[in-house]
Design a protein around this motif. Structure first.
Motif, PDB file in Angstrom:
ATOM      1  N   ALA A 115      51.270  68.677  17.215  1.00  0.00           N
ATOM      2  CA  ALA A 115      51.904  69.966  16.941  1.00  0.00           C
ATOM      3  C   ALA A 115      50.885  70.948  16.363  1.00  0.00           C
ATOM      4  CB  ALA A 115      53.075  69.785  15.976  1.00  0.00           C
ATOM      5  N   GLY A 116      50.062  70.468  15.451  1.00  0.00           N
ATOM      6  CA  GLY A 116      49.036  71.325  14.885  1.00  0.00           C
ATOM      7  C   GLY A 116      47.936  71.650  15.865  1.00  0.00           C
ATOM      8  N   ALA A 117      47.577  70.681  16.713  1.00  0.00           N
ATOM      9  CA  ALA A 117      46.511  70.900  17.685  1.00  0.00           C
ATOM     10  C   ALA A 117      46.923  71.920  18.744  1.00  0.00           C
ATOM     11  CB  ALA A 117      46.141  69.583  18.344  1.00  0.00           C
ATOM     12  N   LEU A 118      48.170  71.873  19.180  1.00  0.00           N
ATOM     13  CA  LEU A 118      48.656  72.863  20.144  1.00  0.00           C
ATOM     14  C   LEU A 118      48.638  74.263  19.526  1.00  0.00           C
ATOM     15  CD1 LEU A 118      51.594  70.755  21.571  1.00  0.00           C
ATOM     16  CD2 LEU A 118      49.733  71.671  22.950  1.00  0.00           C
ATOM     17  N   THR A 119      49.064  74.350  18.273  1.00  0.00           N
ATOM     18  CA  THR A 119      49.054  75.635  17.575  1.00  0.00           C
ATOM     19  C   THR A 119      47.632  76.147  17.408  1.00  0.00           C
ATOM     20  OG1 THR A 119      51.041  74.967  16.358  1.00  0.00           O
ATOM     21  CG2 THR A 119      49.801  76.839  15.492  1.00  0.00           C
ATOM     22  N   THR A 120      46.717  75.261  17.034  1.00  0.00           N
ATOM     23  CA  THR A 120      45.318  75.648  16.858  1.00  0.00           C
ATOM     24  C   THR A 120      44.699  76.101  18.168  1.00  0.00           C
ATOM     25  OG1 THR A 120      45.118  74.041  15.046  1.00  0.00           O
ATOM     26  CG2 THR A 120      43.082  74.877  16.009  1.00  0.00           C
ATOM     27  N   HIS A 121      44.996  75.368  19.258  1.00  0.00           N
ATOM     28  CA  HIS A 121      44.501  75.777  20.581  1.00  0.00           C
ATOM     29  C   HIS A 121      44.943  77.209  20.881  1.00  0.00           C
ATOM     30  CE1 HIS A 121      43.460  75.355  24.893  1.00  0.00           C
ATOM     31  NE2 HIS A 121      44.539  76.085  25.078  1.00  0.00           N
ATOM     32  N   ALA A 122      46.216  77.512  20.588  1.00  0.00           N
ATOM     33  CA  ALA A 122      46.753  78.841  20.893  1.00  0.00           C
ATOM     34  C   ALA A 122      46.158  79.933  20.008  1.00  0.00           C
ATOM     35  CB  ALA A 122      48.276  78.825  20.746  1.00  0.00           C
ATOM     36  N   LEU A 123      45.527  79.564  18.900  1.00  0.00           N
ATOM     37  CA  LEU A 123      44.891  80.560  18.031  1.00  0.00           C
ATOM     38  C   LEU A 123      43.553  81.042  18.585  1.00  0.00           C
ATOM     39  CD1 LEU A 123      45.523  79.078  14.468  1.00  0.00           C
ATOM     40  CD2 LEU A 123      46.508  81.170  15.409  1.00  0.00           C
ATOM     41  N   GLU A 132      42.810  80.965  30.741  1.00  0.00           N
ATOM     42  CA  GLU A 132      41.546  80.498  31.310  1.00  0.00           C
ATOM     43  C   GLU A 132      40.367  80.905  30.427  1.00  0.00           C
ATOM     44  OE1 GLU A 132      39.205  78.325  33.738  1.00  0.00           O
ATOM     45  OE2 GLU A 132      41.388  78.483  33.898  1.00  0.00           O
ATOM     46  N   GLU A 133      40.392  82.128  29.915  1.00  0.00           N
ATOM     47  CA  GLU A 133      39.323  82.570  29.032  1.00  0.00           C
ATOM     48  C   GLU A 133      39.317  81.767  27.735  1.00  0.00           C
ATOM     49  OE1 GLU A 133      39.664  86.745  28.461  1.00  0.00           O
ATOM     50  OE2 GLU A 133      39.161  87.244  30.552  1.00  0.00           O
ATOM     51  N   ARG A 134      40.489  81.391  27.246  1.00  0.00           N
ATOM     52  CA  ARG A 134      40.583  80.569  26.029  1.00  0.00           C
ATOM     53  C   ARG A 134      39.895  79.226  26.249  1.00  0.00           C
ATOM     54  NH1 ARG A 134      46.339  80.513  24.403  1.00  0.00           N
ATOM     55  NH2 ARG A 134      45.794  82.207  22.970  1.00  0.00           N
ATOM     56  N   LEU A 135      40.176  78.600  27.383  1.00  0.00           N
ATOM     57  CA  LEU A 135      39.543  77.311  27.672  1.00  0.00           C
ATOM     58  C   LEU A 135      38.032  77.485  27.831  1.00  0.00           C
ATOM     59  CD1 LEU A 135      38.537  75.041  29.926  1.00  0.00           C
ATOM     60  CD2 LEU A 135      40.007  74.340  28.046  1.00  0.00           C
ATOM     61  N   GLU A 136      37.602  78.563  28.449  1.00  0.00           N
ATOM     62  CA  GLU A 136      36.165  78.809  28.612  1.00  0.00           C
ATOM     63  C   GLU A 136      35.487  78.998  27.257  1.00  0.00           C
ATOM     64  OE1 GLU A 136      34.144  78.650  31.229  1.00  0.00           O
ATOM     65  OE2 GLU A 136      35.880  77.855  32.313  1.00  0.00           O
ATOM     66  N   THR A 137      36.169  79.652  26.327  1.00  0.00           N
ATOM     67  CA  THR A 137      35.616  79.823  24.985  1.00  0.00           C
ATOM     68  C   THR A 137      35.439  78.469  24.309  1.00  0.00           C
ATOM     69  OG1 THR A 137      36.616  82.016  24.714  1.00  0.00           O
ATOM     70  CG2 THR A 137      36.023  80.847  22.702  1.00  0.00           C
ATOM     71  N   ILE A 138      36.430  77.604  24.438  1.00  0.00           N
ATOM     72  CA  ILE A 138      36.361  76.267  23.852  1.00  0.00           C
ATOM     73  C   ILE A 138      35.244  75.465  24.500  1.00  0.00           C
ATOM     74  CG2 ILE A 138      37.600  74.064  23.684  1.00  0.00           C
ATOM     75  CD1 ILE A 138      40.190  75.755  23.387  1.00  0.00           C
ATOM     76  N   LEU A 139      35.155  75.517  25.814  1.00  0.00           N
ATOM     77  CA  LEU A 139      34.140  74.748  26.530  1.00  0.00           C
ATOM     78  C   LEU A 139      32.737  75.223  26.160  1.00  0.00           C
ATOM     79  CD1 LEU A 139      33.636  72.546  28.642  1.00  0.00           C
ATOM     80  CD2 LEU A 139      33.823  74.302  30.410  1.00  0.00           C
ATOM     81  N   GLU A 140      32.556  76.519  26.021  1.00  0.00           N
ATOM     82  CA  GLU A 140      31.244  77.047  25.648  1.00  0.00           C
ATOM     83  C   GLU A 140      30.869  76.619  24.232  1.00  0.00           C
ATOM     84  OE1 GLU A 140      27.599  78.972  25.449  1.00  0.00           O
ATOM     85  OE2 GLU A 140      28.800  78.263  27.139  1.00  0.00           O
ATOM     86  N   CYS A 141      31.830  76.654  23.317  1.00  0.00           N
ATOM     87  CA  CYS A 141      31.570  76.223  21.946  1.00  0.00           C
ATOM     88  C   CYS A 141      31.166  74.751  21.908  1.00  0.00           C
ATOM     89  CB  CYS A 141      32.812  76.452  21.084  1.00  0.00           C
ATOM     90  SG  CYS A 141      32.635  75.895  19.370  1.00  0.00           S
TER      91      CYS A 141
END
Length: 336
Positions: A115-123, A132-141
């Motif tokens: 529950a916390g991880a889903l919320t954090t992902h959405a932040l 898609e841009e959110r996932l790209e930001t995570i992948l780049e980090c």
């Protein structure tokens, strides 16, 4: 010739190799078909020296270990106070996939349960961000932390998404409670792909060392996170990273850590090193059986417990660490 840290890691793996308890996770197929005999350990010092043993370059999906790194990213983008408005930091004492929030605030109890991880992902990138841009930001980090470009196992992601009904239930609950304004299906899809990023034990050790080094990638010297973000992440890993066995873990091992159902455990010891172990068989808490034993072995013999007297076995740690580290494999060179 003095024993190197790589030699010591090999002996550690030999000491735990005969532990055959536990079961390989059965979803997705990429996990269910994993070779249960795979076994690896890796250490990256805060000076950027990497030492490995066993199947340290074998790739697997990062799974829940990603929660720590995405939490650090959300903290970096929004600050501790803003993230705390959405996700608390209290140990839940419950299973990682419990469908619940705090009754008073409607927040998930911590960022390590789903529950916390889903919320954090959405932040990441803020509410309403392009998925898609959110996932790209995570992948780049993640790629900057690992020191080379990482990739998503899209087949594993599709397989896992087809069986992600519990995470969908959690996401719709969070949306109904007003915790997460984004579309539930978009968040679950993005989170599933986040968990399907391919890494190795070597990668996780270097990524963990970035947290242990106050947010600075130790091989490249690039600052990825602030000291505050790294410290907050390590604090939550200490109390919540091993789910409902976090208390036992801190008593016996004493290293801030996060487990994943692919069979990996990532640990970060502030000011000293990032550590990782990989072996696919899991216990009832979803943590690698042999990986935990390897961490226990390292913690006890090298005095790595967070609350131990650092002078107790510091000489042994320094002696091992001073031996020549192995060269980085192709594709892991320092970034300009």
């Amino acid at each position: 010739m003095p024993e190197s840290l790589a030699d010591y890691l090999s002996r550690t793996l030999d000491a735990v190799r005969d532990a055959t308890g536990g079961e390989v996770f059965d979803v997705p197929r990429a996990l269910a078909t994993a070779d249960p005999e795979l076994l690896a350990a890796a250490v990256c010092s805060v000076e950027g020296e990497v030492h490995t043993a066993g199947d340290a370059d074998h790739e697997f999906t990062i799974q829940s270990v990603s929660k720590s790194f995405v939490y650090a990213l959300a903290l970096e983008q929004h600050g501790v106070d803003k993230v705390l408005e959405h996700v608390d930091v209290e140990p839940s004492g419950e299973a990682y996939n419990v469908i619940s929030v705090e009754p008073e605030s409607n927040r998930p109890r911590n960022p390590m349960i789903n529950a916390g991880a889903l919320t954090t992902h959405a932040l990441v990138n803020g509410p309403g961000a392009d998925a898609e841009e959110r996932l790209e930001t995570i992948l780049e980090c993640f790629s900057v932390m690992a020191g080379h470009q990482l990739h998503v196992d899209e087949e594993a992601a599709r397989d896992e998404l087809a069986q992600a009904d519990r995470n969908r239930a959690i996401a719709y609950m969070l949306r109904a409670e007003g915790v997460m304004p984004d579309q539930a299906e978009d968040v679950v899809r993005g989170y599933t792909r986040q968990c399907s990023i391919l890494v190795s034990a070597r990668d996780l050790a270097v990524m963990a060392a970035t947290l242990a080094n106050g947010g600075v990638q130790p091989v490249t010297g690039e600052r990825v996170h602030s000291l505050e973000s790294a410290r907050q992440t390590l604090s939550v890993m200490t109390t919540c990273g091993m789910y409902d066995s976090a208390g036992d873990w801190m008593s016996e091992v004493g290293i801030p850590a996060k487990s994943g159902v692919a069979g990996s455990i990532m640990g970060a010891l502030p000011g000293r090193a990032g550590l990782a172990a990989y072996s696919p068989r899991l216990d009832r808490h979803g943590a690698s059986v042999r990986g935990q034993l390897a961490f226990e072995h390292l913690s006890d013999e090298l005095g790595l417990h967070l609350l131990d007297d650092p002078r107790r076995k510091e000489a042994r740690w320094e002696q091992l660490k001073e031996q020549d580290p192995e060269p980085a494999p192709e594709g892991h060179e320092a970034r300009a």
